[in-house]
Write a protein that holds these residues in place. Structure first.
Motif, PDB file in Angstrom:
ATOM      1  N   GLU A 198       0.811  -1.217   0.000  1.00  0.00           N
ATOM      2  CA  GLU A 198       0.000   0.000   0.000  1.00  0.00           C
ATOM      3  C   GLU A 198       0.847   1.271   0.000  1.00  0.00           C
ATOM      4  O   GLU A 198       0.316   2.369  -0.173  1.00  0.00           O
ATOM      5  CB  GLU A 198      -0.925   0.015   1.228  1.00  0.00           C
ATOM      6  N   ASP A 199       2.144   1.125   0.188  1.00  0.00           N
ATOM      7  CA  ASP A 199       3.008   2.305   0.261  1.00  0.00           C
ATOM      8  C   ASP A 199       3.396   2.801  -1.123  1.00  0.00           C
ATOM      9  O   ASP A 199       3.621   2.021  -2.055  1.00  0.00           O
ATOM     10  CB  ASP A 199       4.274   1.997   1.072  1.00  0.00           C
ATOM     11  N   SER A 221      10.200  -4.560  -3.590  1.00  0.00           N
ATOM     12  CA  SER A 221      10.171  -5.879  -2.954  1.00  0.00           C
ATOM     13  C   SER A 221       8.881  -6.150  -2.188  1.00  0.00           C
ATOM     14  O   SER A 221       8.601  -7.300  -1.840  1.00  0.00           O
ATOM     15  CB  SER A 221      11.380  -6.048  -2.021  1.00  0.00           C
ATOM     16  N   VAL A 222       8.097  -5.102  -1.915  1.00  0.00           N
ATOM     17  CA  VAL A 222       6.790  -5.306  -1.280  1.00  0.00           C
ATOM     18  C   VAL A 222       5.652  -5.047  -2.266  1.00  0.00           C
ATOM     19  O   VAL A 222       4.476  -5.134  -1.897  1.00  0.00           O
ATOM     20  CB  VAL A 222       6.614  -4.406  -0.025  1.00  0.00           C
ATOM     21  N   GLY A 223       5.990  -4.727  -3.508  1.00  0.00           N
ATOM     22  CA  GLY A 223       4.951  -4.432  -4.488  1.00  0.00           C
ATOM     23  C   GLY A 223       4.373  -3.038  -4.340  1.00  0.00           C
ATOM     24  O   GLY A 223       3.244  -2.771  -4.770  1.00  0.00           O
ATOM     25  N   LEU A 273       1.913  12.367   4.845  1.00  0.00           N
ATOM     26  CA  LEU A 273       2.792  11.215   4.689  1.00  0.00           C
ATOM     27  C   LEU A 273       2.676  10.267   5.884  1.00  0.00           C
ATOM     28  O   LEU A 273       2.451  10.703   7.016  1.00  0.00           O
ATOM     29  CB  LEU A 273       4.245  11.671   4.578  1.00  0.00           C
ATOM     30  N   ARG A 274       2.876   8.980   5.610  1.00  0.00           N
ATOM     31  CA  ARG A 274       2.971   8.018   6.718  1.00  0.00           C
ATOM     32  C   ARG A 274       4.348   8.074   7.342  1.00  0.00           C
ATOM     33  O   ARG A 274       4.506   7.946   8.554  1.00  0.00           O
ATOM     34  CB  ARG A 274       2.672   6.590   6.223  1.00  0.00           C
ATOM     35  N   TYR A 275       5.379   8.238   6.487  1.00  0.00           N
ATOM     36  CA  TYR A 275       6.741   8.254   7.005  1.00  0.00           C
ATOM     37  C   TYR A 275       7.644   9.137   6.154  1.00  0.00           C
ATOM     38  O   TYR A 275       7.383   9.400   4.976  1.00  0.00           O
ATOM     39  CB  TYR A 275       7.315   6.827   7.053  1.00  0.00           C
ATOM     40  N   MET A 276       8.729   9.595   6.780  1.00  0.00           N
ATOM     41  CA  MET A 276       9.836  10.267   6.105  1.00  0.00           C
ATOM     42  C   MET A 276      11.114   9.572   6.559  1.00  0.00           C
ATOM     43  O   MET A 276      11.209   9.152   7.715  1.00  0.00           O
ATOM     44  CB  MET A 276       9.916  11.749   6.506  1.00  0.00           C
TER      45      MET A 276
END
Length: 500
Positions: A198-199, A221-223, A273-276
């Motif tokens: 989902e990212d 690698s996670v699609g 954003l979810r992450y940086m």
């Protein structure tokens, strides 16, 4: 469940998530299934022109769908990818092609003069720009080749990639990585970033160096989706693109985030954003705090530390520890062992400063065709990083500089990062760099380069600030204003150029 190599993982994802978007740009979006079909065609073309397992294939291509296609096509035939900086001067590119003994070159643009030089190297040449130069193939020919589905069966020990170091010393070396090196580091990063299909990461980092390389492969690698963005010369456009394509992640270096805060509406309307992630050199405490305060409350910031020789990442700081451990480079990855050692390579207890040594399955195989340099940094399976630091009582790493950056003024050894952190607190200073220059009496004296608004008032304020917060021997004796600092592709300051 992961495959043992990145090409194997790509094949698995392209089958299980064929319709998922792999790459997004302003020009096009490409699914994993479509990308795999392109890779198969180009890989078949490589076979036709004689590329065999172990051959080096050089890429001098900007971030693009074509870059990624060529990259995985090289792996399809068992080749070793050599990604070079497209912004480098042609004579630099030619030197590295010779050094790695590349059998084939893919390049964005070629002209007749450059082609004549390269013809002396007896190398296959493919250009992405439509040209009619004798002996040079067009990229369209590779994309139109009849595909086969036969992929080379790489193992963890198979050599995968040569990444040339950023060259902060002016002497780049080819870091040789195996498929096992890359896959191990990718899995560790996926684990702590908690990446899923989902990212979607918005990427401005060049793929030709290890940080951008890592961003690409972890998300593949996670699609997940990789969004190819434009230049950081227009930070507002980058922020707009984050919102337009609903990016969940962004990876940058300290100057990237500084630009967002100064030249975009990020502080007023932070992207969701979810992450940086932040790497490519230490980020000052004040900038870290300002970035957190200017971002969404639920956006996580991952401060990271690594080296090309360690495949990309060595340590990471859990976001919930940012306030408590501000200034720390964090804890080692799952499959990385980390020690602080003295000048005799003896381990030091927590709290004592020394050189950072790391060990694990992601550590490089060595430098390409440079046994002497390899022996200097690889000691009984440990990588001698050249970085100085210490571990606190909980095992969190704090970096204090590099051996090669230390400045000796009289009897004092001075870490330039300490001085730069003080100088950068001034509002009119965008960034700074401190170096040592020759001095007849003290051996070296300090010169500070300042990026910011030059004025007599600011100069006086700078001198007053340094006198107030620095001891006498740490106060720069010379101040030089600069429009920008020379940097590597990874955002690290090329101090050797400042000295020249």
């Amino acid at each position: 469940m992961y495959q043992s190599t990145l090409p194997g993982q790509f094949l698995s994802i392209s089958e299980s998530q064929a319709d998922s978007i792999a790459l997004q740009s302003n020009a096009e979006q490409v699914s994993y299934g479509d990308l795999k079909r392109r890779v198969d065609k180009v890989g078949s073309y490589f076979k036709q022109i004689g590329i065999e397992p172990g051959d080096r294939v050089a890429l001098v291509i900007d971030n693009s769908v074509d870059y990624v296609t060529a990259f995985y096509a090289i792996w399809k035939v068992g080749g070793i990818v050599v990604s070079l900086n497209p912004q480098a001067k042609f004579h630099e590119i030619e030197k590295l092609i010779q050094q790695c003994e590349a059998k084939c070159l893919l390049i964005d643009k070629l002209n007749h003069a450059n082609t004549e030089q390269l013809n002396q190297l007896s190398i296959n040449m493919i250009t992405l720009n439509q040209c009619d130069i004798n002996g040079v193939a067009n990229w369209s020919t590779a994309l139109e080749c009849e595909a086969d589905n036969n992929w080379y069966s790489a193992t963890e020990d198979t050599l995968a990639q040569i990444i040339y170091t950023s060259g902060t010393t002016g002497n780049p070396k080819g870091v040789l990585l195996s498929h096992g090196n890359l896959m191990c580091n990718v899995k560790d990063i996926i684990e702590y970033l908690e990446l899923t299909r989902e990212d979607s990461v918005l990427n401005v980092l060049p793929f030709h160096y290890c940080y951008g390389n890592s961003v690409l492969h972890t998300h593949f690698s996670v699609g997940g989706k990789v969004i190819l963005a434009g230049s950081m010369a227009f930070p507002q456009e980058i922020v707009n693109t984050m919102r337009e394509y609903k990016a969940t992640g962004f990876s940058g270096v300290p100057s990237t985030f500084s630009l967002f805060l100064a030249r975009s509406d990020w502080p007023q309307d932070p992207p969701p954003l979810r992450y940086m992630t932040q790497a490519g050199g230490p980020m000052g405490k004040e900038l870290t705090q300002k970035l957190l305060q200017s971002s969404q409350p639920d956006t996580k910031l991952y401060v990271m530390y690594g080296q090309t020789e360690a495949c990309a990442r060595i340590s990471w700081l859990p976001p919930h520890k940012l306030d408590e451990k501000l200034g720390s480079a964090g804890i080692s990855l799952t499959h990385v062992d980390l020690e602080i050692r003295d000048e005799n390579a003896q381990a030091l207890p927590n709290g004592q400063k020394g050189e950072v040594y790391v060990k694990g399955p992601s550590i490089m195989q060595g430098y390409w065709n440079n046994a002497e340099a390899s022996e200097q940094v690889l000691l009984n399976g440990w990588l001698k990083t050249g970085d100085l630091g210490y571990l606190d009582d909980e095992g969190y790493l704090y970096l204090v500089g590099r051996n090669s950056d230390m400045i000796k003024v009289g009897a004092h050894r001075i870490n330039p990062l300490e001085l730069e952190e003080v100088i950068n607190k001034l509002g009119f200073v965008q960034e700074s760099a401190v170096i040592g220059i020759e001095d007849e009496i003290l051996g070296q004296k300090l010169r500070a380069f300042i990026v910011g608004e030059e004025s007599r008032e600011n100069l006086l304020a700078l001198k007053k600030h340094c006198n107030e917060y620095l001891p006498t021997h740490k106060i720069p004796r010379e101040i030089q204003w600069a429009e920008q600092l020379p940097k590597t592709a990874s955002g690290k300051i090329k101090r050797y150029l400042l000295k020249s």
